[in-house]
Design an enzyme around this catalytic site. Structure first.
Site, PDB file in Angstrom:
ATOM      1  N   HIS A   1      -4.214  -2.424  -6.081  1.00  0.00           N
ATOM      2  CA  HIS A   1      -3.630  -1.109  -6.349  1.00  0.00           C
ATOM      3  C   HIS A   1      -4.773  -0.148  -6.617  1.00  0.00           C
ATOM      4  O   HIS A   1      -5.681  -0.486  -7.366  1.00  0.00           O
ATOM      5  CB  HIS A   1      -2.808  -1.129  -7.627  1.00  0.00           C
ATOM      6  CG  HIS A   1      -1.592  -1.989  -7.555  1.00  0.00           C
ATOM      7  ND1 HIS A   1      -0.680  -1.879  -6.550  1.00  0.00           N
ATOM      8  CD2 HIS A   1      -1.138  -2.933  -8.382  1.00  0.00           C
ATOM      9  CE1 HIS A   1       0.283  -2.750  -6.780  1.00  0.00           C
ATOM     10  NE2 HIS A   1       0.023  -3.410  -7.877  1.00  0.00           N
ATOM     11  N   THR A  53      -6.753 -12.242   3.729  1.00  0.00           N
ATOM     12  CA  THR A  53      -7.848 -11.611   2.978  1.00  0.00           C
ATOM     13  C   THR A  53      -8.794 -12.682   2.439  1.00  0.00           C
ATOM     14  O   THR A  53      -9.763 -12.379   1.775  1.00  0.00           O
ATOM     15  CB  THR A  53      -7.319 -10.775   1.797  1.00  0.00           C
ATOM     16  OG1 THR A  53      -6.582 -11.650   0.939  1.00  0.00           O
ATOM     17  CG2 THR A  53      -6.446  -9.636   2.267  1.00  0.00           C
ATOM     18  N   ASP A  95       0.819  -1.226   0.000  1.00  0.00           N
ATOM     19  CA  ASP A  95       0.000   0.000   0.000  1.00  0.00           C
ATOM     20  C   ASP A  95       0.845   1.265   0.000  1.00  0.00           C
ATOM     21  O   ASP A  95       0.458   2.283   0.556  1.00  0.00           O
ATOM     22  CB  ASP A  95      -0.961   0.038   1.214  1.00  0.00           C
ATOM     23  CG  ASP A  95      -1.791  -1.227   1.303  1.00  0.00           C
ATOM     24  OD1 ASP A  95      -2.297  -1.648   0.263  1.00  0.00           O
ATOM     25  OD2 ASP A  95      -1.910  -1.792   2.404  1.00  0.00           O
ATOM     26  N   THR A 149      -8.839  -4.163  -1.021  1.00  0.00           N
ATOM     27  CA  THR A 149      -9.564  -5.411  -1.277  1.00  0.00           C
ATOM     28  C   THR A 149     -10.671  -5.635  -0.244  1.00  0.00           C
ATOM     29  O   THR A 149     -11.775  -6.019  -0.580  1.00  0.00           O
ATOM     30  CB  THR A 149      -8.577  -6.616  -1.237  1.00  0.00           C
ATOM     31  OG1 THR A 149      -7.564  -6.359  -2.214  1.00  0.00           O
ATOM     32  CG2 THR A 149      -9.268  -7.917  -1.568  1.00  0.00           C
ATOM     33  N   GLY A 157     -11.518  -3.318   2.491  1.00  0.00           N
ATOM     34  CA  GLY A 157     -12.117  -2.133   3.098  1.00  0.00           C
ATOM     35  C   GLY A 157     -11.802  -2.012   4.587  1.00  0.00           C
ATOM     36  O   GLY A 157     -12.237  -1.082   5.247  1.00  0.00           O
TER      37      GLY A 157
HETATM   38  P1  GDP Z   1      -0.289   0.018  -3.821  1.00  0.00           P
HETATM   39  O1  GDP Z   1      -0.868  -1.323  -3.556  1.00  0.00           O
HETATM   40  O2  GDP Z   1       1.138   0.117  -3.406  1.00  0.00           O
HETATM   41  O3  GDP Z   1      -0.519   0.477  -5.215  1.00  0.00           O
HETATM   42  O4  GDP Z   1      -1.028   1.060  -2.862  1.00  0.00           O
HETATM   43  P2  GDP Z   1      -2.603   1.341  -2.683  1.00  0.00           P
HETATM   44  O5  GDP Z   1      -3.210   1.599  -3.958  1.00  0.00           O
HETATM   45  O6  GDP Z   1      -3.228   0.330  -1.810  1.00  0.00           O
HETATM   46  O7  GDP Z   1      -2.541   2.622  -1.740  1.00  0.00           O
HETATM   47  C1  GDP Z   1      -2.102   3.798  -2.156  1.00  0.00           C
HETATM   48  C2  GDP Z   1      -3.208   4.803  -1.925  1.00  0.00           C
HETATM   49  O8  GDP Z   1      -2.641   6.059  -1.883  1.00  0.00           O
HETATM   50  C3  GDP Z   1      -4.221   4.872  -3.066  1.00  0.00           C
HETATM   51  O9  GDP Z   1      -5.456   5.277  -2.560  1.00  0.00           O
HETATM   52  C4  GDP Z   1      -3.638   5.936  -3.985  1.00  0.00           C
HETATM   53  O10 GDP Z   1      -4.603   6.592  -4.786  1.00  0.00           O
HETATM   54  C5  GDP Z   1      -3.065   6.862  -2.977  1.00  0.00           C
HETATM   55  N1  GDP Z   1      -1.883   7.599  -3.372  1.00  0.00           N
HETATM   56  C6  GDP Z   1      -0.812   7.191  -4.117  1.00  0.00           C
HETATM   57  N2  GDP Z   1       0.126   8.155  -4.144  1.00  0.00           N
HETATM   58  C7  GDP Z   1      -0.368   9.192  -3.388  1.00  0.00           C
HETATM   59  C8  GDP Z   1       0.141  10.457  -3.006  1.00  0.00           C
HETATM   60  O11 GDP Z   1       1.239  10.847  -3.330  1.00  0.00           O
HETATM   61  N3  GDP Z   1      -0.669  11.226  -2.217  1.00  0.00           N
HETATM   62  C9  GDP Z   1      -1.895  10.814  -1.783  1.00  0.00           C
HETATM   63  N4  GDP Z   1      -2.614  11.633  -0.999  1.00  0.00           N
HETATM   64  N5  GDP Z   1      -2.396   9.620  -2.108  1.00  0.00           N
HETATM   65  C10 GDP Z   1      -1.636   8.820  -2.898  1.00  0.00           C
END
Ligand code: GDP
Length: 432
Positions: free
Chosen positions: A40, A127, A12, A302, A304
């Site tokens: 993601h 999960t 995340d 996934t 919530g």
């Molecule tokens: P991943 O599995 O590593 O891709 O991460 P996730 O998607 O689970 O979590 C990343 C969350 O942070 C998502 O809701 C993205 O939209 C958000 N996100 C990613 N980069 C940034 C950022 O630079 N700033 C903010 N505020 N949110 C971000």
């Protein structure tokens, strides 16, 4: 050339956003491990998407997206995801599925549920996507490879054997209904019909593409701390989350991986049980960060469920970057910290009265206490800033403090969820 985008922490970290951003310059995006157990989150001109199985290049029509042999392929989840994104106006993605990928069967999901039920209070916090039972079967050599779906006699015999084994556990350990090989065979036939158009020898495809000078992105799931060998075992996932495994899970030579972007979030978050040294223990402070975190709060893509949150952990992140072999660090979600007067950072651990900078094995990790240093906050919104020099001084100090402690170059800073919220910077730290 091959670039890997992987997590330096617990997952995340914002890998999806970084992959989506870099996919505009890539020809191929490959998922190389994991399954639909993590997601993601991607925000772009089409809307907001939670991808669990599709590679993050699916929004880009010039990209071929590959589900590599290392992935736990859940076919109904994949098909639903494709329908969802096409339903939101995204052109049908170019997708290939490795003929060597293995399939998550409905019984894998069931076994995951039954085992968590059996463990009750001592459950892993899975999960329940069937990932651990899936990888157990893969290495016990009773998994079903995509190519096996196309050989009827072989498949039927294999399913008989699988049922004999599984039913012993189902009936005697879990007290559940046994599996029926005929029904499993029908499921397999349904699966093969839907995936037929996508199946390919993806390793050969990638080999050819690399010879033509194409750019390939390897997209990791979760992060170093969830690696079964180098993570916080047993609170880990069941496939390697390391860039090195990218070569195996995508079927390409390790020396082709020229850039390894370790994505590290400006604070920490983790899901499920397990040691989490820099966790914010004050529930109000934790809730404040959780609510402001990510894009719409730190809640699992996934499941919530609320994520546990903590301050940046230099010890874990340095270890995370080292094991990934980071050539670059993408420092993400920095904008979220703009509300804090001062920002605690975990700089070392104290274990049994001794201070250490090394990330320990799990039994010792349980005893680790964080050594905290506090940095001044910048108290403003940094979204929309595109140049490093334009960031507030205290914000740059925070980045540079962490970079120095990490010893790996932070070359990208993400200050918002959107594709364009990215600042590239030169680092004084030499790349690996
Ligand atoms: P991943 O599995 O590593 O891709 O991460 P996730 O998607 O689970 O979590 C990343 C969350 O942070 C998502 O809701 C993205 O939209 C958000 N996100 C990613 N980069 C940034 C950022 O630079 N700033 C903010 N505020 N949110 C971000």
């Amino acid at each position: 050339m091959v670039k890997a985008i992987v997590g330096a922490n617990w997952g995340d970290e914002g890998k999806g956003k970084i992959t989506d951003t870099l996919a505009s310059e890539a020809d191929i995006v490959i998922r190389f491990q994991g399954g639909a157990n993590a997601g993601h989150t991607i925000k772009n001109e089409y809307g907001k998407f939670a991808l669990h199985t599709c590679p993050s290049g699916v929004f880009n029509q010039n990209v071929t997206n590959i589900i590599g042999n290392g992935v736990a392929l859940n076919i109904p989840v994949l098909m639903k995801e494709i329908d969802d994104i096409v339903g939101k106006g995204v052109p049908k993605p170019n997708l290939l599925i490795s003929d060597r990928a293995q399939i998550v069967m409905p019984y894998h999901v069931k076994f995951d549920e039954y085992e968590e039920e059996r463990l009750s209070g001592k459950a892993f916090g899975s999960t329940k996507s069937g990932i651990a039972p899936f990888y157990s079967d893969k290495y016990a050599k009773i998994g079903i490879q995509v190519q096996e779906l196309f050989d009827d006699d072989y498949l039927k015999e294999k399913l008989e054997n699988i049922c004999a084994l599984k039913n012993t556990m189902l009936v005697h350990l879990y007290k559940k209904e046994p599996l029926n090989p005929e029904e499993l065979y029908k499921t397999c036939v349904e699966y093969r019909e839907v995936i037929k158009p996508y199946v390919a020898d993806t390793a050969s495809f990638v080999d050819k593409a690399l010879k033509e000078g194409k750019t390939v992105l390897l997209e990791g799931q979760l992060g170093t701390m969830k690696d079964p060998d180098h993570g916080i075992y047993p609170m880990v996932t069941s496939s390697s989350t390391l860039a090195a495994y990218g070569a195996i899970g995508a079927g390409l030579p390790p020396y082709e991986i020229k850039q390894i972007i370790a994505v590290s979030k400006a604070y920490s978050s983790a899901v499920g049980a397990g040691a989490f040294v820099s966790e914010i223990l004050d529930p109000d402070k934790a809730e404040e960060l959780r609510k402001r975190g990510g894009d719409g709060g730190e809640y699992g893509a996934t499941t919530g469920r609320p994520r546990r949150v903590g301050w940046y952990d230099v010890v874990a992140s340095r270890y995370g970057c080292r094991l990934q072999g980071a050539t670059d660090v993408a420092f993400t979600v920095l904008d979220v910290l703009g509300y804090l007067d001062e920002i605690p950072v975990c700089v070392s651990y104290e274990i049994d009265g001794e201070i250490t900078d090394d990330f320990p094995t799990s039994r010792l990790l349980e005893k680790a206490k964080p050594v905290i240093e506090k940095l001044p906050g910048w108290k403003c919104d940094i979204r929309g800033i595109r140049k490093y020099e334009e960031l507030p001084q205290n914000c740059r100090k925070y980045i540079e403090f962490i970079e120095e402690k990490l010893g790996f170059p932070i070359t990208m800073v993400s200050n918002g969820p959107a594709r364009e919220d990215i600042i590239y910077r030169e680092s004084n730290i030499k790349r690996n």
